[in-house]
Design an enzyme around this catalytic site. Sequence first.
Site, PDB file in Angstrom:
ATOM      1  N   ASP A   8       1.103  -1.230  -0.012  1.00 51.66           N
ATOM      2  CA  ASP A   8      -0.067   0.095   0.099  1.00 51.66           C
ATOM      3  C   ASP A   8       0.912   1.103  -0.026  1.00 51.66           C
ATOM      4  O   ASP A   8       2.130   1.087   0.162  1.00 51.66           O
ATOM      5  CB  ASP A   8      -1.011   0.189   1.269  1.00 51.66           C
ATOM      6  CG  ASP A   8      -1.737   1.112   1.450  1.00 51.66           C
ATOM      7  OD1 ASP A   8      -2.460   1.526   0.366  1.00 51.66           O
ATOM      8  OD2 ASP A   8      -1.656   1.856   2.465  1.00 51.66           O
ATOM      9  N   SER A  43      -3.034   0.531  -4.273  1.00 52.76           N
ATOM     10  CA  SER A  43      -3.648   1.322  -3.539  1.00 52.76           C
ATOM     11  C   SER A  43      -4.845   1.755  -3.928  1.00 52.76           C
ATOM     12  O   SER A  43      -5.258   1.268  -4.891  1.00 52.76           O
ATOM     13  CB  SER A  43      -2.633   2.593  -3.943  1.00 52.76           C
ATOM     14  OG  SER A  43      -3.236   3.822  -3.402  1.00 52.76           O
ATOM     15  N   GLY A  44      -5.519   2.430  -3.237  1.00 50.70           N
ATOM     16  CA  GLY A  44      -6.994   3.120  -3.435  1.00 50.70           C
ATOM     17  C   GLY A  44      -6.864   4.248  -4.340  1.00 50.70           C
ATOM     18  O   GLY A  44      -7.895   4.493  -4.876  1.00 50.70           O
ATOM     19  N   LYS A 193      -8.181  -5.104  -3.290  1.00 50.60           N
ATOM     20  CA  LYS A 193      -6.752  -5.417  -3.737  1.00 50.60           C
ATOM     21  C   LYS A 193      -6.172  -6.771  -3.631  1.00 50.60           C
ATOM     22  O   LYS A 193      -5.639  -7.308  -4.547  1.00 50.60           O
ATOM     23  CB  LYS A 193      -5.814  -4.626  -2.531  1.00 50.60           C
ATOM     24  CG  LYS A 193      -6.127  -2.872  -2.686  1.00 50.60           C
ATOM     25  CD  LYS A 193      -4.991  -2.312  -1.557  1.00 50.60           C
ATOM     26  CE  LYS A 193      -5.477  -0.899  -1.526  1.00 50.60           C
ATOM     27  NZ  LYS A 193      -4.510  -0.244  -0.304  1.00 50.60           N
ATOM     28  N   ASP A 216      -1.996  -0.843   6.005  1.00 43.10           N
ATOM     29  CA  ASP A 216      -2.259  -0.215   7.353  1.00 43.10           C
ATOM     30  C   ASP A 216      -3.858   0.348   7.749  1.00 43.10           C
ATOM     31  O   ASP A 216      -4.216   0.497   8.617  1.00 43.10           O
ATOM     32  CB  ASP A 216      -1.355   1.357   7.419  1.00 43.10           C
ATOM     33  CG  ASP A 216      -2.051   2.357   6.383  1.00 43.10           C
ATOM     34  OD1 ASP A 216      -2.489   2.191   5.239  1.00 43.10           O
ATOM     35  OD2 ASP A 216      -2.479   3.365   7.050  1.00 43.10           O
ATOM     36  N   ASN A 219      -9.205  -1.241   3.757  1.00 44.60           N
ATOM     37  CA  ASN A 219      -8.966  -1.580   2.464  1.00 44.60           C
ATOM     38  C   ASN A 219      -7.712  -2.405   2.038  1.00 44.60           C
ATOM     39  O   ASN A 219      -7.502  -2.844   0.919  1.00 44.60           O
ATOM     40  CB  ASN A 219      -9.144  -0.306   1.599  1.00 44.60           C
ATOM     41  CG  ASN A 219      -7.977   0.530   1.675  1.00 44.60           C
ATOM     42  OD1 ASN A 219      -7.047   0.612   2.604  1.00 44.60           O
ATOM     43  ND2 ASN A 219      -7.726   1.276   0.446  1.00 44.60           N
TER      44      ASN A 219
END
Length: 273
Positions: A8, A43-44, A193, A216, A219
Site C-alpha cells: 500500500d 492502492s486505493g 486489492k 495499514d 482496504n
Amino acid sequence: MIQAISVDMDGTFLDANSEYDHERFEEIYANLRQSGIKFIVASGNQYYQLKSFFPGKDHELFYVAENGAVIFHNNKLLSVNQFSNTLVEKILRTLTEDYQDLQVILCGVKSAYLLKKADPNFKEFARKYYFELKEVESFATLPDDTFIKFALDVAIHQTTQIVEQLNQTFQDDIRAVSSGHGSIDIILPGVTKGSAIKQLLTQWQVNPEQLLAFGDANNDLEMLQLTPHSYAMKESSEEVLATANNIAPSSNEAGVLAVIEHYLDDKSNTPTK
C-alpha cells in the site's frame, strides 16, 4: 521463498510527507529484480498518481489501483471491473440527496471527476491524489468514461456510520470501505486489492504464501489475508493489526524498506508479533 511483494502507499510505503527514501529503495529494488521478485503497488489511489512515484519503472512494476478495480502494467490496462451506468446514477442520487457536506469524486479509467461547486479545500486535496481530474457542472449527465470507484470525504467521526448506511442501502450492489482519515471508497463487491493481487499471482503461477504484503487501513485487509507474510504498519487500524501476522515499523521509519531488507538478508528469519 518470496516471489512477489505488494505495498500500500499512503501510511505504508510513503511517510507523512508522501515521500520515501529513493536511494535506499533503488538499492533494494535492484536486488529484487536480480532475484526475480515482482513488485506490486496496491492502492486505493489513481494509477496516474501512483506511477509518478516510480519514474522510469512503468514497464517493470505492476499497479493495482483504485482498490483493485484496475490493474496496469507497462502503461497498459490489464484488467478492469466497472459499475453499470444505471448503478452509478443511483449512487450519485443517493449521495447528493441524502448526505450533506459530503464530497464526492467519481472515478473513471480515463479520469476522475468532481463538481465545480465542490469545496475548494477538497479540490486541493483531490488534486494531490488524482493527476487526471476534471471538474463538471453536474453529474446529471455522466462523462464518457468507464466508472470503477467512488471516493468520498466525510467527517472522520462519521466514517463508520456512513459506511454502514451505504452498505445497508445498496446491499449486495456495492461495498463501502474506509480507507482512513475520513476517506470512504465505494467499490464493487468482491473487487479488492486482494482479489486483484490473487489474479496476478495466478497468472505468474506464484503461490500466495510466496507473497510479502504491507498495509495499514481496512482496504488492505483482503491483501493481508492472502499470505502468512503479512505486515501491518505500527500505526494501523485495529482491524489491520488483528489481521496481519507481523508488525512493521511505521511508515515514517521506512518500515516497508526495513522489512524487505530483512527478507533479502535472511529469508529464514521473519519477525513476528
